[in-house]
Write an enzyme that holds these catalytic residues in place. Structure first.
Site, short mmCIF file in Angstrom:
data_model
loop_
_atom_site.label_atom_id
_atom_site.label_comp_id
_atom_site.label_asym_id
_atom_site.label_seq_id
_atom_site.Cartn_x
_atom_site.Cartn_y
_atom_site.Cartn_z
CE LYS A 104 -17.69 33.70 -49.86
NZ LYS A 104 -17.27 34.83 -49.04
CB ALA A 191 -18.92 41.34 -50.62
CG ASN A 213 -17.05 38.71 -41.12
OD1 ASN A 213 -16.04 38.07 -41.34
ND2 ASN A 213 -17.31 39.12 -39.88
CB THR A 214 -17.35 44.07 -42.49
OG1 THR A 214 -16.26 43.31 -43.03
CG2 THR A 214 -16.81 45.38 -41.95
#
Length: 264
Positions: A104, A191, A213-214
């Site tokens: 990535k 994102a 992720n977050t």
């Protein structure tokens, strides 16, 4: 009754799950492993410059809780701000993962916005593709840039929904839809996802998957959120395949008019 969904194929491998998990920000590797299991994902991404997958022999490794035989380990270039740094990181990742070439790519513009540096990203993509890497590339939501990266030979285009870690969701749905409609490679939103509805919207727009992720790692209950994201991805994907009704400014009766008793 099952629903037949379009296949997601990356680097000649078919994936049933459309959810890709990042592995940063968890309190420890044990929590990371539990979230991955709850999400039922098949691919996880690892920041080579930040997490240990064998480069530090004496430290705990993510591979202690994630088996490369069971999951696709997707190394990423998080923290890179130049083409040169990104290319070197991908080469290191390939060495650590026994020559695997799926990566990535992300080349950031600055540490405040974490937006992609499109110029450096295009340069790095061209170099990596020529070297034989299979590049899943993080980019802006610009349809022109997305198509250019596809022409270079990137395996997968990963437009941002909004800034990394912002939780703002998909700010420009029209651009994401435009990218999807004109692409001949998988499109995965990367994102900005903050909660399950954001992931669902991405799939309803026709995306092939979502990387996050977050949204999971920083939730009050990461394990529960991972499960929620799994169901959101499935719901959005099925809704897209089913086909939503057209929006209208007028009310449309849901019951039939034929046979209605009147005073006439």
């Amino acid at each position: 009754m099952g629903v037949s969904l379009k296949k997601l194929i990356i680097d000649n491998k078919e994936y049933k799950s459309r959810l890709i998990l990042g592995t940063g920000k968890y309190k420890d590797f044990k929590e990371t492993g539990k979230a991955i299991v709850a999400s039922e994902c098949e691919m996880v991404t690892v920041a080579i410059r930040r997490l240990n997958i064998g480069q530090d022999k004496g430290a705990p490794s993510l591979l202690d809780v994630i088996s490369p035989e069971k999951f696709t380990i997707l190394p990423n270039t998080a923290g890179c701000y130049t083409c040169e740094d990104a290319v070197r990181t991908c080469e290191l990742a390939s060495e650590l993962l026994s020559g695997k070439m799926l990566v990535k790519l992300e080349v950031l513009s600055d540490s405040k916005t974490l937006y992609p540096n499109v110029v450096e990203t295009i340069k790095a993509s061209e170099i990596l593709v020529k070297k034989g890497f299979k590049v899943m590339v993080y980019t802006t939501d610009d349809p022109v840039v997305a198509k250019e990266l596809e022409k270079i030979g990137c395996e997968c285009i990963m437009p941002l929904g909004s800034a990394i870690g912002s939780g703002l969701g998909i700010i420009n749905e029209f651009n994401i839809r435009e990218i999807v409609e004109n692409a001949d490679v998988p499109i995965i939103v990367d994102a900005g996802v903050g909660t399950a509805s954001d992931a669902c919207i991405a799939m309803e727009l026709g995306c092939d998957g979502v990387l996050m992720n977050t949204a999971i790692a920083c939730a009050k209950n990461p394990i529960l959120m991972a499960s929620a994201m799994k169901h959101a991805i499935e719901a959005g994907s099925k809704a897209y395949e089913a086909g939503r009704i057209e929006k209208t400014l007028k009310g449309v009766a849901s019951s039939p008019k034929d046979g209605v008793i009147t005073d006439d």
